[in-house]
Every structure is written in C-alpha cells, then in structure tokens.
Design a protein around this motif. Sequence first.
Motif, PDB file in Angstrom:
ATOM      1  N   LEU A 168       0.710  -1.007  -0.045  1.00  0.00           N
ATOM      2  CA  LEU A 168       0.107   0.041   0.142  1.00  0.00           C
ATOM      3  C   LEU A 168       0.759   1.288  -0.032  1.00  0.00           C
ATOM      4  O   LEU A 168       1.956   1.308   0.475  1.00  0.00           O
ATOM      5  CB  LEU A 168      -1.003   0.045   1.300  1.00  0.00           C
ATOM      6  N   PRO A 169       0.190   2.532  -0.544  1.00  0.00           N
ATOM      7  CA  PRO A 169       0.963   3.588  -0.615  1.00  0.00           C
ATOM      8  C   PRO A 169       0.996   4.257   0.798  1.00  0.00           C
ATOM      9  O   PRO A 169      -0.138   3.951   1.464  1.00  0.00           O
ATOM     10  CB  PRO A 169       0.327   4.467  -1.496  1.00  0.00           C
ATOM     11  N   PHE A 170       1.838   4.896   1.365  1.00  0.00           N
ATOM     12  CA  PHE A 170       1.702   5.720   2.718  1.00  0.00           C
ATOM     13  C   PHE A 170       1.718   7.307   2.424  1.00  0.00           C
ATOM     14  O   PHE A 170       2.156   7.514   1.472  1.00  0.00           O
ATOM     15  CB  PHE A 170       2.708   5.264   3.390  1.00  0.00           C
ATOM     16  N   CYS A 171       0.829   7.688   3.441  1.00  0.00           N
ATOM     17  CA  CYS A 171       0.639   9.172   3.174  1.00  0.00           C
ATOM     18  C   CYS A 171       2.073  10.224   3.366  1.00  0.00           C
ATOM     19  O   CYS A 171       2.998   9.303   4.152  1.00  0.00           O
ATOM     20  CB  CYS A 171      -0.370   9.773   4.302  1.00  0.00           C
ATOM     21  N   VAL A 172       1.955  11.431   3.346  1.00  0.00           N
ATOM     22  CA  VAL A 172       3.216  12.362   3.475  1.00  0.00           C
ATOM     23  C   VAL A 172       3.266  12.225   4.958  1.00  0.00           C
ATOM     24  O   VAL A 172       4.267  12.243   5.623  1.00  0.00           O
ATOM     25  CB  VAL A 172       2.902  13.566   2.993  1.00  0.00           C
ATOM     26  N   ASN A 173       2.086  12.551   5.850  1.00  0.00           N
ATOM     27  CA  ASN A 173       2.231  12.473   7.170  1.00  0.00           C
ATOM     28  C   ASN A 173       2.624  11.048   7.693  1.00  0.00           C
ATOM     29  O   ASN A 173       1.497  10.395   7.879  1.00  0.00           O
ATOM     30  CB  ASN A 173       0.933  13.144   7.768  1.00  0.00           C
ATOM     31  N   ARG A 174       3.610  10.788   8.274  1.00  0.00           N
ATOM     32  CA  ARG A 174       3.808   9.275   8.612  1.00  0.00           C
ATOM     33  C   ARG A 174       4.239   9.266  10.214  1.00  0.00           C
ATOM     34  O   ARG A 174       5.035   8.559  10.586  1.00  0.00           O
ATOM     35  CB  ARG A 174       4.902   8.829   8.185  1.00  0.00           C
TER      36      ARG A 174
END
Length: 312
Positions: A168-174
């Motif tokens: 899955l892709p992860f958001c910028v805010n990690r």
Amino acid sequence: MSAFNHTPSGPSTFILNGIPGLEAAHIWISIPFSMFYIISLVGNVMILFVVSKEQTLHKPMYLLLCMLALTDIGGSTCVVPKALCIFWFSFKDITVDSCLTQMFFFNMIAAMQTAILVIMAFDRYVAICHPLRYTTILTNARIAKLGLVGLIRAVLLILPQPLMLRRLPFCVNRVIPNMFCEHMAVVKMSCGDTTVCRTYGLVTTLVIIGLDLTLIGLSYGLIIRAVLRVSSKKAHQKALNTCTAHICVMLMSYSSYLFSALTHRFGQGIAAHVHILLVNLYLLVPLMLNPIIYGVKTKELRDKVGKYICRM
C-alpha cells in the motif's frame, strides 16, 4: 537531550511519537516501563535457567512454562527497547521495513502465546481428568510438536498483515501516535484502500481468540465436570490449585490482547494519551507478572528458584 533530536523523516520512514500529549513526561514514564522490562527479563530468564538446570523439572508443564517465558521475553523486547530510545533520546524514526518487521513479530508472538495457553489448558485437563495416563498422553516430544504447530499457525495467520501493508502507498504525514508499530496504527498511515487490511486484522484477531477461548473453555468445562463428580472437598481444592496460575495468566493475557485489538478500532472517544498509555500498560504488565504468578503458585518451581537465589 536536544542533541539527540531525530532528523527529518525520509520517504521510507515513519515517526513513532511515543505517547502524544505527554512528551514532557516521557522521562518519568520511562521509569515504570524500564522497571517492568527488567522484572520481566529477570523473572523469565530465571525460569528458563532453573528449568534447564534441574532434571526433575524436565516435564511437559515446565516445558510449557519455558515456551511462555520465551514469548514474554520476545513480546516485551519487541516494544520496550525502541520505546526507551524514544523516551530517553527522542530517536523516533523507524524505517517502514523495520516497522512492519516489529509489527509482525509482536503479533506473531501474541498469537503464539495464546496457542501456548490452549496447550496449558489441555495439560491441566489431562492431569486432572486422566492422571494415570498423563505421562503417556503428554510427553515432552508431544508438547514440543504442539508448540511447533502453534508457531506455524501464528506465522501463517500473521504474515499476510505486513505483506498486505507493504503493497500500500503511505501518506506524507507518517507520524504514528504510539510507542511501537501496532497494526491498526500503521494501517491508518496508508492513503490507499485499507478495507482488506482492516478486515483481515479484525478477522484474524477474532479467529485466534475465538478458537482458542473455545478450546480452553471446553477443557475447563470437562475439568469442572470431572471435579464435580468427586465428593471430596479436598480433591476439589487440589484441582482448583493446579489450575489457579493458568487461569490468572489466561485472564490477563486475553484481556490485554482484546483491549489492544479492539480499542484501536472502536475506541475513538478515548483521549489519545490515555488510550496509548493504557494499551501499552495492558501489554507489558502481564508479561511482567506471568513468571511471578507461576513462581508463587507452582511449589516445585518456587522451591528450585529459591535454592538458586540462596546460592547467590
């Protein structure tokens, strides 16, 4: 401490934020967490050492205790060292691969622990209901095979979780508002469709706990039936005493496992810092108390441990 502040998170890293809202108290919070970890390590290593040294303890029940001790050590080691790095030095960065690895091992160890509790319940059933056949039904080799089956089951059920998340892709805010990479906390970092991951995680939790609690309940139902057939109160007390330690450990383990799994999904009304603090305490306290409970409740083990302590 400012010299140890984490560097900006790269594209392949998460930030573990510790306990959100209580960052100023991280040093103080680290004191009980480090104490729990040390007590857990000392207690479980002592059990492993004593059982390995004492030939008279090379029995199925103590082999199961050793398995439980190994899961306690593994479960706490998955969480506490990284948490202390966050509390003491603000080392908050963790790579995605390391995060998924931590998540896999923690969940796999939890699933393995619940399998061991099932085997322990079966051990108590055989000891009480079929005492004359105990040594032929439950040998050390058979216990080892049952433990291996539990390990294989845990790996097969938990391994898909990090594999699905890895795609899955992860958001910028990690930023993960936790001390470790809990499954649902990582799922919430994804910008993709997480329906399958969420569903699989919930189904896995319910299947593991539901199946294992059913087997444990069946074992104790048969134990109660066998005990009630005996009229002697002394026999009732003896049977109860043989099960007390297992029941205490089982209640703590399952309550903490359910609390951790369900509050991330249905505990939106709980304040973040209260939620994270309670989840981690619920996870760590049973790991610390397990060796203490068995050390106090199991006379043969208590005597052997006392003998080694007196030699120090």
